[in-house]
Scaffold this motif. Structure first.
Motif, PDB file in Angstrom:
ATOM      1  N   SER A 167      -8.369  91.008 -21.964  1.00 40.15           N
ATOM      2  CA  SER A 167      -7.588  92.074 -22.585  1.00 40.15           C
ATOM      3  C   SER A 167      -6.373  92.392 -21.714  1.00 40.15           C
ATOM      4  CB  SER A 167      -8.451  93.317 -22.802  1.00 40.15           C
ATOM      5  OG  SER A 167      -8.918  93.829 -21.586  1.00 40.15           O
ATOM      6  N   PRO A 168      -5.380  93.080 -22.272  1.00 40.85           N
ATOM      7  CA  PRO A 168      -4.186  93.409 -21.486  1.00 40.85           C
ATOM      8  C   PRO A 168      -4.538  94.186 -20.212  1.00 40.85           C
ATOM      9  CG  PRO A 168      -3.815  93.841 -23.806  1.00 40.85           C
ATOM     10  CD  PRO A 168      -5.276  93.523 -23.657  1.00 40.85           C
ATOM     11  N   GLU A 169      -3.760  93.985 -19.176  1.00 33.20           N
ATOM     12  CA  GLU A 169      -4.032  94.597 -17.864  1.00 33.20           C
ATOM     13  C   GLU A 169      -4.224  96.106 -17.945  1.00 33.20           C
ATOM     14  OE1 GLU A 169      -4.810  93.418 -14.784  1.00 33.20           O
ATOM     15  OE2 GLU A 169      -4.892  91.522 -15.861  1.00 33.20           O
ATOM     16  N   VAL A 170      -3.463  96.771 -18.802  1.00 29.93           N
ATOM     17  CA  VAL A 170      -3.555  98.229 -18.887  1.00 29.93           C
ATOM     18  C   VAL A 170      -4.971  98.667 -19.261  1.00 29.93           C
ATOM     19  CG1 VAL A 170      -2.818  98.398 -21.307  1.00 29.93           C
ATOM     20  CG2 VAL A 170      -2.358 100.294 -19.716  1.00 29.93           C
ATOM     21  N   SER A 171      -5.725  97.811 -19.924  1.00 29.59           N
ATOM     22  CA  SER A 171      -7.083  98.176 -20.329  1.00 29.59           C
ATOM     23  C   SER A 171      -8.042  98.260 -19.144  1.00 29.59           C
ATOM     24  CB  SER A 171      -7.618  97.177 -21.357  1.00 29.59           C
ATOM     25  OG  SER A 171      -7.858  95.918 -20.765  1.00 29.59           O
ATOM     26  N   TYR A 172      -7.630  97.781 -17.995  1.00 29.26           N
ATOM     27  CA  TYR A 172      -8.477  97.826 -16.804  1.00 29.26           C
ATOM     28  C   TYR A 172      -8.144  99.014 -15.897  1.00 29.26           C
ATOM     29  CZ  TYR A 172      -9.750  93.213 -18.368  1.00 29.26           C
ATOM     30  OH  TYR A 172     -10.196  92.168 -19.138  1.00 29.26           O
ATOM     31  N   ASP A 173      -7.127  99.777 -16.259  1.00 33.34           N
ATOM     32  CA  ASP A 173      -6.715 100.925 -15.455  1.00 33.34           C
ATOM     33  C   ASP A 173      -7.637 102.115 -15.742  1.00 33.34           C
ATOM     34  OD1 ASP A 173      -4.871 102.526 -13.791  1.00 33.34           O
ATOM     35  OD2 ASP A 173      -4.443 103.516 -15.710  1.00 33.34           O
ATOM     36  N   PRO A 174      -8.355 102.620 -14.725  1.00 30.62           N
ATOM     37  CA  PRO A 174      -9.307 103.713 -14.955  1.00 30.62           C
ATOM     38  C   PRO A 174      -8.674 104.971 -15.560  1.00 30.62           C
ATOM     39  CG  PRO A 174      -9.671 102.739 -12.796  1.00 30.62           C
ATOM     40  CD  PRO A 174      -8.398 102.147 -13.345  1.00 30.62           C
ATOM     41  N   ALA A 175      -7.480 105.329 -15.129  1.00 30.21           N
ATOM     42  CA  ALA A 175      -6.832 106.538 -15.662  1.00 30.21           C
ATOM     43  C   ALA A 175      -6.478 106.356 -17.140  1.00 30.21           C
ATOM     44  CB  ALA A 175      -5.584 106.871 -14.848  1.00 30.21           C
ATOM     45  N   THR A 176      -5.994 105.187 -17.484  1.00 30.52           N
ATOM     46  CA  THR A 176      -5.652 104.912 -18.881  1.00 30.52           C
ATOM     47  C   THR A 176      -6.902 104.912 -19.743  1.00 30.52           C
ATOM     48  OG1 THR A 176      -3.737 103.616 -18.196  1.00 30.52           O
ATOM     49  CG2 THR A 176      -4.558 103.241 -20.425  1.00 30.52           C
ATOM     50  N   ARG A 177      -7.967 104.319 -19.238  1.00 30.25           N
ATOM     51  CA  ARG A 177      -9.221 104.293 -19.996  1.00 30.25           C
ATOM     52  C   ARG A 177      -9.763 105.700 -20.201  1.00 30.25           C
ATOM     53  NH1 ARG A 177     -12.111  99.559 -16.788  1.00 30.25           N
ATOM     54  NH2 ARG A 177     -13.787 101.063 -16.836  1.00 30.25           N
TER      55      ARG A 177
END
Length: 89
Positions: free
Chosen positions: A65-75
């Motif tokens: 999945s796109p890198e942003v999906s691995y960012d804890p704050a974004t999740r």
């Protein structure tokens, strides 16, 4: 799951005005609605995938999945928004 870019009216809506004369050329390079739907249908109906969960697909191929999906704050933010959308008032 991302079906790819499908030739629909949405493409016309988001195509910049300067590219309007080239819409027919643009549409020829995109997936047909049938092609776009076929991946989703396969993923939803393939018996070999009944035990597969939590995976991301591009068309019908498993992908990272796109890198942003691995960012804890974004999740966390996405989770909060999802809860807001489904929580009755």
């Amino acid at each position: 799951m991302h079906p790819g870019i499908v030739s629909t009216g949405i493409v016309d809506d988001i195509t910049p005005v300067v590219l309007a004369p080239f819409r027919s050329l643009i549409h020829r390079r995109l997936l047909t609605p049938e092609q776009g739907a076929s991946a989703a249908l396969r993923l939803a109906t393939d018996p070999s995938l009944t035990v597969v969960t939590g995976r991301y697909y591009v068309r019908d191929q498993e992908a990272r999945s796109p890198e942003v999906s691995y960012d804890p704050a974004t999740r966390a933010a996405a989770w909060r928004l999802s809860l807001d959308w489904v929580t009755p008032e």
